[in-house]
Motif scaffolding. Structure first.
Motif, PDB file in Angstrom:
ATOM      1  N   LEU A   8      -2.016  14.096 -34.236  1.00  0.00           N
ATOM      2  CA  LEU A   8      -3.246  13.311 -34.166  1.00  0.00           C
ATOM      3  C   LEU A   8      -4.484  14.203 -34.177  1.00  0.00           C
ATOM      4  CD1 LEU A   8      -2.270  10.559 -31.562  1.00  0.00           C
ATOM      5  CD2 LEU A   8      -2.739  10.239 -33.997  1.00  0.00           C
ATOM      6  N   VAL A   9      -4.374  15.395 -33.619  1.00  0.00           N
ATOM      7  CA  VAL A   9      -5.523  16.292 -33.494  1.00  0.00           C
ATOM      8  C   VAL A   9      -5.161  17.676 -34.020  1.00  0.00           C
ATOM      9  CG1 VAL A   9      -7.128  17.422 -31.889  1.00  0.00           C
ATOM     10  CG2 VAL A   9      -6.438  15.050 -31.490  1.00  0.00           C
ATOM     11  N   SER A  10      -6.088  18.263 -34.786  1.00  0.00           N
ATOM     12  CA  SER A  10      -5.962  19.650 -35.228  1.00  0.00           C
ATOM     13  C   SER A  10      -7.056  20.460 -34.529  1.00  0.00           C
ATOM     14  CB  SER A  10      -6.138  19.767 -36.746  1.00  0.00           C
ATOM     15  OG  SER A  10      -5.119  19.068 -37.433  1.00  0.00           O
ATOM     16  N   VAL A  11      -6.649  21.416 -33.722  1.00  0.00           N
ATOM     17  CA  VAL A  11      -7.595  22.296 -33.031  1.00  0.00           C
ATOM     18  C   VAL A  11      -7.772  23.559 -33.871  1.00  0.00           C
ATOM     19  CG1 VAL A  11      -8.155  23.540 -30.909  1.00  0.00           C
ATOM     20  CG2 VAL A  11      -6.802  21.419 -30.806  1.00  0.00           C
ATOM     21  N   ILE A  12      -9.011  23.853 -34.249  1.00  0.00           N
ATOM     22  CA  ILE A  12      -9.303  25.016 -35.087  1.00  0.00           C
ATOM     23  C   ILE A  12      -9.993  26.075 -34.238  1.00  0.00           C
ATOM     24  CG2 ILE A  12     -10.627  25.843 -37.078  1.00  0.00           C
ATOM     25  CD1 ILE A  12     -10.224  23.112 -38.351  1.00  0.00           C
ATOM     26  N   LEU A  13      -9.366  27.252 -34.200  1.00  0.00           N
ATOM     27  CA  LEU A  13      -9.867  28.316 -33.337  1.00  0.00           C
ATOM     28  C   LEU A  13     -10.008  29.612 -34.147  1.00  0.00           C
ATOM     29  CD1 LEU A  13      -8.519  29.034 -29.732  1.00  0.00           C
ATOM     30  CD2 LEU A  13      -9.498  30.796 -31.185  1.00  0.00           C
ATOM     31  N   PRO A  14     -11.206  29.898 -34.658  1.00  0.00           N
ATOM     32  CA  PRO A  14     -11.450  31.165 -35.360  1.00  0.00           C
ATOM     33  C   PRO A  14     -11.451  32.341 -34.379  1.00  0.00           C
ATOM     34  CG  PRO A  14     -13.083  29.499 -35.948  1.00  0.00           C
ATOM     35  CD  PRO A  14     -12.367  29.011 -34.726  1.00  0.00           C
ATOM     36  N   ILE A  15     -10.995  33.494 -34.840  1.00  0.00           N
ATOM     37  CA  ILE A  15     -10.871  34.670 -33.979  1.00  0.00           C
ATOM     38  C   ILE A  15     -11.485  35.876 -34.673  1.00  0.00           C
ATOM     39  CG2 ILE A  15      -9.267  36.229 -32.809  1.00  0.00           C
ATOM     40  CD1 ILE A  15      -7.184  33.883 -33.035  1.00  0.00           C
ATOM     41  N   TYR A  16     -12.312  36.582 -33.947  1.00  0.00           N
ATOM     42  CA  TYR A  16     -12.774  37.891 -34.426  1.00  0.00           C
ATOM     43  C   TYR A  16     -13.038  38.782 -33.224  1.00  0.00           C
ATOM     44  CZ  TYR A  16     -15.283  41.649 -36.681  1.00  0.00           C
ATOM     45  OH  TYR A  16     -15.654  42.904 -37.106  1.00  0.00           O
ATOM     46  N   SER A  46      -9.658  40.951 -37.390  1.00  0.00           N
ATOM     47  CA  SER A  46     -10.032  41.622 -36.141  1.00  0.00           C
ATOM     48  C   SER A  46      -9.539  43.064 -36.132  1.00  0.00           C
ATOM     49  CB  SER A  46      -9.440  40.872 -34.938  1.00  0.00           C
ATOM     50  OG  SER A  46     -10.002  39.591 -34.807  1.00  0.00           O
ATOM     51  N   GLN A  47     -10.258  43.901 -35.396  1.00  0.00           N
ATOM     52  CA  GLN A  47      -9.915  45.318 -35.289  1.00  0.00           C
ATOM     53  C   GLN A  47      -9.433  45.695 -33.885  1.00  0.00           C
ATOM     54  OE1 GLN A  47     -10.181  47.195 -38.196  1.00  0.00           O
ATOM     55  NE2 GLN A  47     -10.627  45.158 -39.028  1.00  0.00           N
ATOM     56  N   ASP A  48      -9.230  44.712 -33.033  1.00  0.00           N
ATOM     57  CA  ASP A  48      -8.948  45.025 -31.628  1.00  0.00           C
ATOM     58  C   ASP A  48      -7.604  44.509 -31.121  1.00  0.00           C
ATOM     59  OD1 ASP A  48      -9.361  42.311 -31.589  1.00  0.00           O
ATOM     60  OD2 ASP A  48     -10.656  42.331 -29.818  1.00  0.00           O
ATOM     61  N   GLY A  49      -6.729  44.116 -32.015  1.00  0.00           N
ATOM     62  CA  GLY A  49      -5.433  43.621 -31.568  1.00  0.00           C
ATOM     63  C   GLY A  49      -5.386  42.127 -31.351  1.00  0.00           C
ATOM     64  N   SER A  50      -6.452  41.419 -31.687  1.00  0.00           N
ATOM     65  CA  SER A  50      -6.468  39.962 -31.502  1.00  0.00           C
ATOM     66  C   SER A  50      -5.374  39.271 -32.319  1.00  0.00           C
ATOM     67  CB  SER A  50      -7.835  39.388 -31.888  1.00  0.00           C
ATOM     68  OG  SER A  50      -8.832  39.752 -30.963  1.00  0.00           O
ATOM     69  N   LEU A  51      -5.134  39.761 -33.529  1.00  0.00           N
ATOM     70  CA  LEU A  51      -4.115  39.137 -34.369  1.00  0.00           C
ATOM     71  C   LEU A  51      -2.740  39.242 -33.710  1.00  0.00           C
ATOM     72  CD1 LEU A  51      -3.199  37.734 -36.926  1.00  0.00           C
ATOM     73  CD2 LEU A  51      -3.147  39.961 -38.078  1.00  0.00           C
ATOM     74  N   LEU A  64      -0.089  27.476 -35.602  1.00  0.00           N
ATOM     75  CA  LEU A  64      -0.102  28.097 -36.922  1.00  0.00           C
ATOM     76  C   LEU A  64      -1.112  29.240 -36.888  1.00  0.00           C
ATOM     77  CD1 LEU A  64       0.537  28.196 -40.010  1.00  0.00           C
ATOM     78  CD2 LEU A  64      -1.360  26.567 -40.313  1.00  0.00           C
ATOM     79  N   VAL A  65      -0.684  30.429 -37.322  1.00  0.00           N
ATOM     80  CA  VAL A  65      -1.568  31.597 -37.353  1.00  0.00           C
ATOM     81  C   VAL A  65      -1.876  31.964 -38.797  1.00  0.00           C
ATOM     82  CG1 VAL A  65      -1.860  34.024 -36.718  1.00  0.00           C
ATOM     83  CG2 VAL A  65      -0.628  32.471 -35.176  1.00  0.00           C
ATOM     84  N   LEU A  66      -3.161  32.039 -39.119  1.00  0.00           N
ATOM     85  CA  LEU A  66      -3.630  32.461 -40.439  1.00  0.00           C
ATOM     86  C   LEU A  66      -4.396  33.764 -40.267  1.00  0.00           C
ATOM     87  CD1 LEU A  66      -5.034  29.013 -41.668  1.00  0.00           C
ATOM     88  CD2 LEU A  66      -2.752  29.951 -42.100  1.00  0.00           C
ATOM     89  N   ALA A  67      -4.263  34.668 -41.219  1.00  0.00           N
ATOM     90  CA  ALA A  67      -4.930  35.971 -41.107  1.00  0.00           C
ATOM     91  C   ALA A  67      -5.650  36.298 -42.401  1.00  0.00           C
ATOM     92  CB  ALA A  67      -3.914  37.069 -40.778  1.00  0.00           C
ATOM     93  N   ASN A  68      -6.978  36.482 -42.308  1.00  0.00           N
ATOM     94  CA  ASN A  68      -7.750  36.889 -43.481  1.00  0.00           C
ATOM     95  C   ASN A  68      -7.522  38.373 -43.772  1.00  0.00           C
ATOM     96  OD1 ASN A  68      -8.839  34.319 -43.603  1.00  0.00           O
ATOM     97  ND2 ASN A  68     -10.692  34.870 -42.463  1.00  0.00           N
ATOM     98  N   ALA A  69      -7.431  38.701 -45.051  1.00  0.00           N
ATOM     99  CA  ALA A  69      -7.224  40.092 -45.447  1.00  0.00           C
ATOM    100  C   ALA A  69      -8.489  40.918 -45.254  1.00  0.00           C
ATOM    101  CB  ALA A  69      -6.771  40.160 -46.903  1.00  0.00           C
ATOM    102  N   GLN A  70      -9.644  40.251 -45.266  1.00  0.00           N
ATOM    103  CA  GLN A  70     -10.906  40.928 -45.006  1.00  0.00           C
ATOM    104  C   GLN A  70     -11.808  40.004 -44.217  1.00  0.00           C
ATOM    105  OE1 GLN A  70     -12.516  41.753 -48.884  1.00  0.00           O
ATOM    106  NE2 GLN A  70     -13.093  39.644 -49.279  1.00  0.00           N
ATOM    107  N   ASN A  71     -12.792  40.566 -43.559  1.00  0.00           N
ATOM    108  CA  ASN A  71     -13.691  39.771 -42.749  1.00  0.00           C
ATOM    109  C   ASN A  71     -14.562  38.893 -43.639  1.00  0.00           C
ATOM    110  OD1 ASN A  71     -16.658  39.695 -41.291  1.00  0.00           O
ATOM    111  ND2 ASN A  71     -14.986  39.435 -39.854  1.00  0.00           N
ATOM    112  N   ARG A  72     -14.472  37.572 -43.447  1.00  0.00           N
ATOM    113  CA  ARG A  72     -15.195  36.629 -44.304  1.00  0.00           C
ATOM    114  C   ARG A  72     -16.235  35.814 -43.538  1.00  0.00           C
ATOM    115  NH1 ARG A  72     -12.304  35.519 -49.025  1.00  0.00           N
ATOM    116  NH2 ARG A  72     -14.242  34.495 -49.648  1.00  0.00           N
ATOM    117  N   GLY A  73     -16.267  35.907 -42.238  1.00  0.00           N
ATOM    118  CA  GLY A  73     -17.274  35.183 -41.467  1.00  0.00           C
ATOM    119  C   GLY A  73     -16.743  33.892 -40.871  1.00  0.00           C
TER     120      GLY A  73
END
Length: 345
Positions: A8-16, A46-51, A64-73
């Motif tokens: 019913l709900v999708s929680v979106i949590l960006p990480i940097y 992220s550069q600090d181990g967040s991933l 679900l974990v998604l990882a950008n190959a480069q920092n996109r904002g």
């Protein structure tokens, strides 16, 4: 990986680079009393181990974990999360805050009961460097009026219908690649196609930054907000001069220090907004009047000076009769106005 059945709900949590704050933020979502959700974690290189911290949760079928190959904002991360979202509703979450256990249930119930409302948010309780409560306008008309001046919702608790994105082709502007202004710009567009109402309750503990970091953050955010306010005034349709735009942006940003702007100029501009709204019907007259009257009080309150009787200026303004400050705030205004004018050399 989330299960095949749609939540019913999708929680979106960006990480940097969320560091030590990330795990408590994730845990606060996984501990919600509302259970029918998926949690989409988007690591923006992220550069600090967040991933690695995020990946520790992949065994949970809701995550679900998604990882950008480069920092996109931040905007790109929000859009990517929305593309993967399957829920009827989308809930926003920041990587350094703590959601209260009943947050999702409260917001889900509210939108289920109010089918004409497209987005809701709540009050925030600060922790870290501050313990104040951030409050936001409640009714749709109050939200719409306040939006001319500032972000009228608590973005970390934004909760909205996913269908709005699909039906109106709405996305975050990913040309805004930092975390300053992308939320205000998105909400300003979303407000043109749906009603927004806030709930008068704290649903999230909001982490505040040390003062040394806060000054730079706020300056950057306000520069972006100035651009968005100009767009909103144009959308509102009110004609304005460059001077009036400066006045508008100045009184939108606390502590509202006027510089060479006079209180008379401020009152004239705020009254112009109210009168124009009576013709334009951007929102109800009462909501707009209360909004600009409150802004008039705050401007005078924050500009008490030795050579200006801000209290007298305030009371002489037509807007003064349309806003009632709290007894405590009015008392502080009286005291500051008296002390600055009689004892400061």
């Amino acid at each position: 990986m989330p299960s095949s059945s749609k939540p019913l709900v999708s929680v979106i949590l960006p990480i940097y680079n969320a560091g030590e704050y990330l795990q408590p933020a994730i845990d606060s979502i996984l501990a919600q009393t509302f259970r029918d959700f998926e949690l989409i974690l988007i690591d923006d290189c992220s550069q600090d181990g967040s991933l690695a911290i995020a990946r520790n949760y992949e065994s949970d079928p809701r995550v679900l974990v998604l990882a950008n190959a480069q920092n996109r904002g931040r905007s790109f991360a929000d859009n990517l999360g929305s593309e993967y979202a399957r829920g009827r509703y989308i809930a926003k979450m920041d990587a350094d805050d703590i959601a209260l256990p009943h947050r999702l249930q409260t917001q889900f119930d509210f939108l289920e009961r109010n089918p004409t409302v497209g987005l809701t948010s709540s009050f925030l309780k600060c922790f870290g460097e501050s313990n104040i409560i951030y409050k936001y306008p409640l009714s749709a008309d109050a939200v719409r009026s306040s939006m001319l001046f500032n972000m009228p919702i608590a973005n970390p608790t934004a909760f909205f219908r996913r269908s709005l994105l699909q039906d109106h082709n709405l996305r975050y502007d990913d040309t805004i690649q930092d975390t300053f202004g992308e939320d205000y710009e998105f909400i300003a567009r979303l407000a043109q196609v749906t009603k927004i109402e806030n709930q008068p309750t704290v649903l999230l503990n909001y982490r505040t930054l040390p003062q040394t970091q806060k000054v730079a953050v706020h300056a950057h955010r306000n520069a972006k907000s100035n651009q968005i306010r100009k767009r909103l005034l144009n959308l509102f349709g009110i004609p304005f001069t460059e001077r009036e735009l400066v006045i508008h942006n100045t009184v939108s940003y606390i502590p509202l220090k006027l510089g060479d702007i006079t209180l008379g100029e401020v009152h004239d501009w705020l009254w112009k907004i109210y009168v124009f709204n009576q013709q334009r019907h951007y929102t109800t007259d009462d909501a707009m009047l209360r909004c600009v009257a409150e802004r008039w009080f705050l401007t005078c309150y924050h500009n008490t000076e030795m050579n200006i009787n801000a209290l007298r200026e305030y009371k002489n303004g037509l807007l003064a009769k349309h806003y009632e400050p709290t007894f405590q705030l009015l008392g502080k205004f009286l005291l500051r106005n008296y002390l600055l004018r009689h004892f400061k050399k």
